[in-house]
Design an enzyme around this catalytic site. Structure first.
Site, PDB file in Angstrom:
ATOM      1  N   HIS A  86       0.798  -1.055   0.127  1.00  0.00           N
ATOM      2  CA  HIS A  86      -0.072   0.089  -0.074  1.00  0.00           C
ATOM      3  C   HIS A  86       0.805   1.271   0.042  1.00  0.00           C
ATOM      4  CE1 HIS A  86       0.192   0.836   4.495  1.00  0.00           C
ATOM      5  NE2 HIS A  86       0.232  -0.336   4.456  1.00  0.00           N
ATOM      6  N   ASP A 111       6.323   0.833   6.710  1.00  0.00           N
ATOM      7  CA  ASP A 111       4.860   0.573   6.620  1.00  0.00           C
ATOM      8  C   ASP A 111       4.225   1.839   5.701  1.00  0.00           C
ATOM      9  OD1 ASP A 111       2.388  -0.344   6.967  1.00  0.00           O
ATOM     10  OD2 ASP A 111       2.181   0.478   8.899  1.00  0.00           O
ATOM     11  N   GLU A 157      -4.915   2.020   2.989  1.00  0.00           N
ATOM     12  CA  GLU A 157      -4.891   0.899   3.725  1.00  0.00           C
ATOM     13  C   GLU A 157      -5.065   1.376   5.248  1.00  0.00           C
ATOM     14  OE1 GLU A 157      -3.396  -2.079   6.484  1.00  0.00           O
ATOM     15  OE2 GLU A 157      -2.429  -0.190   5.839  1.00  0.00           O
ATOM     16  N   GLU A 158      -4.253   2.517   5.340  1.00  0.00           N
ATOM     17  CA  GLU A 158      -4.053   2.865   6.783  1.00  0.00           C
ATOM     18  C   GLU A 158      -5.485   3.368   7.533  1.00  0.00           C
ATOM     19  OE1 GLU A 158      -1.554   1.758   8.507  1.00  0.00           O
ATOM     20  OE2 GLU A 158       0.177   1.869   7.528  1.00  0.00           O
ATOM     21  N   ASP A 198       3.371  -6.312   3.524  1.00  0.00           N
ATOM     22  CA  ASP A 198       3.082  -5.278   4.662  1.00  0.00           C
ATOM     23  C   ASP A 198       3.435  -5.543   5.930  1.00  0.00           C
ATOM     24  OD1 ASP A 198       1.874  -3.141   5.631  1.00  0.00           O
ATOM     25  OD2 ASP A 198      -0.091  -3.705   5.435  1.00  0.00           O
ATOM     26  N   HIS A 209       3.669   3.050  12.824  1.00  0.00           N
ATOM     27  CA  HIS A 209       3.022   4.104  12.805  1.00  0.00           C
ATOM     28  C   HIS A 209       3.422   5.229  13.823  1.00  0.00           C
ATOM     29  CE1 HIS A 209      -0.969   1.474  12.207  1.00  0.00           C
ATOM     30  NE2 HIS A 209      -0.295   1.535  11.270  1.00  0.00           N
TER      31      HIS A 209
END
Length: 459
Positions: A282, A294, A328-329, A356, A426
């Site tokens: 993604h 990520d 995606e997030e 991922d 994140h």
């Protein structure tokens, strides 16, 4: 004579089988050698992370990354590229958040926090209220509205360190982030503070998506992540002074959905073009770091699969389709849009895999498959043994391929060593300098090798 003929046929078949296996092993050796000597994943990640940066869906950087990916694929010589329209949420963090708690009048201690994705902001003056600490939703419900109303709810359940798999530890605690504000608001809380989902003690708050469920706008409350060091400090101070006051100021905001795109390119199969093998990562990321692990890593590894096949002059039997998903997030809109259109077109996806889980050393793959399918997949483990990537397990696949679940399509995920992944997940330290070039390239090689095997032998 008949016996001699049967013996000759037997040895011919045996040698043919051995030759086929040797050819497969040799092809995989070439894939790995090319990935480690001529791969482009690290070069591409440098640009994606350092020149573009964080790519929250709906942002300018997200659109720049989509344009960049399309350009790189064209430079590789692919013409069958298209941008699939996707409506995505637009959430803006605004100015960086400030939080502190007052230990006594005139004495405040700053803590490291960040807004959770989708959270509303506070007023321009901020929000000040007492804090109550809980370890679970069950404890929250037991306390009830009488003890929750008018306070910040502080979810301080840590990721359990006794789990060998950090992903299992994450799964056991992630609901406090995704549902914490919703549960607290129902009992009259004014805000939600969530311990960062990491096994590391540090000063980095880890953001992530959250949901208000069916709460009316007027009942929604601000939600933040607090770093593990700050969470421990706040918990300690609450034990000394249960009446301390917490202050938060943030101006995050939600806007109407806007147009974005999935980036798609394919190589049409020469023998079974109707059978589609889809793979990708993604393009979007959170806005605190530059999204190198990520999921910049998964994006460039997937692009490198096509690059490696191009170097090999490989002609696939089945259609190979690269998809770089958006959103995606904080919504999964790219994946759901892709799956819906695939169903509407009656497309036959036989295999779908996403990278991922960061750019660390690959250890194997996870699969959602039938018993028969998994048995066939397990027969390929020997090809990955020399590369320490032969751990094949039946477990959940990666998020962007889940909407393709139908009971027959095999869903998979590249599974690297995850022990350090949640140090960066994140958070603002998810940056290019945290990615090892060789580990990233080994992941691209493992991904390409599995796709090669699926293409050669079907599923």
């Amino acid at each position: 004579m008949k016996k001699l003929l049967l013996t000759a046929v037997f040895f011919f078949l045996l040698s043919s089988k051995q030759y086929g296996q040797d050819s497969i092993e040799h092809q995989i050796e070439k894939i790995y050698a090319l990935a480690l000597t001529q791969g482009k994943s690290y070069h591409w990640l440098d640009h994606l992370a350092n020149r573009i940066g964080g790519r929250l869906s709906g942002s300018l950087n997200s659109e720049l990354s989509i344009q960049w990916a399309e350009e790189q694929l064209k430079e590789m010589g692919f013409e069958d590229i298209w941008l699939q329209e996707v409506m995505v949420p637009k959430w803006v963090r605004g100015n960086y958040e400030y939080a502190s708690f007052e230990t006594q009048p005139g004495n405040s201690i700053h803590v490291d926090v960040c807004a959770l994705g989708g959270s509303i902001g506070t007023s321009i003056f901020g929000l000040e209220a007492p804090v109550i600490e809980v370890q679970s939703f069950e404890e929250l419900e037991e306390l009830g509205r009488g003890k929750i109303e008018g306070k910040f709810v502080f979810y301080n359940k840590a990721m359990p360190p006794e789990f060998i798999s950090p992903l299992d530890a994450y799964r056991s605690t992630v609901q406090q982030r995704t549902q914490g504000a919703y549960r607290a608001a129902q009992l009259g809380a004014v805000g939600a503070i969530v311990r960062s989902l990491t096994l590391t003690q540090d000063d980095f708050p880890h953001t992530g998506n959250m949901s208000y469920g069916d709460l009316a706008n007027r009942n929604r409350i601000p939600a933040i992540a607090i770093s593990t060091n700050s969470a421990d400090l706040l918990s300690s101070m609450l034990k000394l002074n249960p009446d301390l006051v917490f202050y938060l100021k943030q101006n995050s905001k939600n806007y109407p959905e806007i147009l974005s795109h999935n980036v798609i390119v394919e190589m049409i199969g020469s023998e079974f073009p109707e059978q589609i093998i889809v793979f990708g990562g993604h393009l979007d990321s959170w806005d605190l770091g530059d999204g190198a692990h990520d999921d910049g890593a998964g994006v460039v590894q997937s692009m490198d699969v096509l690059h490696l096949f191009h170097l090999l002059d490989y002609k696939p039997k089945r259609t190979l389709r690269l998809v770089l998903w958006t959103n995606e997030e904080n919504g999964l809109k790219g994946a759901t849009t892709y799956a819906q259109e695939a169903i509407e077109k009656g497309e036959n996806h036989i295999f779908a895999i996403e990278s991922d889980a960061g750019g660390f050393s690959p250890r194997g793959f996870t699969f959602e498959a039938t018993d028969e399918q998994f048995k066939k997949l397990q027969s390929w483990q020997r090809f990955f043994h020399p590369y320490y990537a032969d751990r094949f397990v039946r477990d959940g696949s990666s998020p962007d391929v889940v909407p393709l679940r139908n009971g027959t399509t095999v869903l998979a995920g590249l599974r690297p060593d995850l022990q350090r992944y949640f140090e960066f997940h994140h958070a603002a330290n998810d940056t290019f300098d945290q990615v090892n070039k060789r580990e990233l390239e080994l992941g691209a090689a493992a991904l390409a090798s599995l796709i090669y095997l699926v293409d050669q032998f079907g599923i």
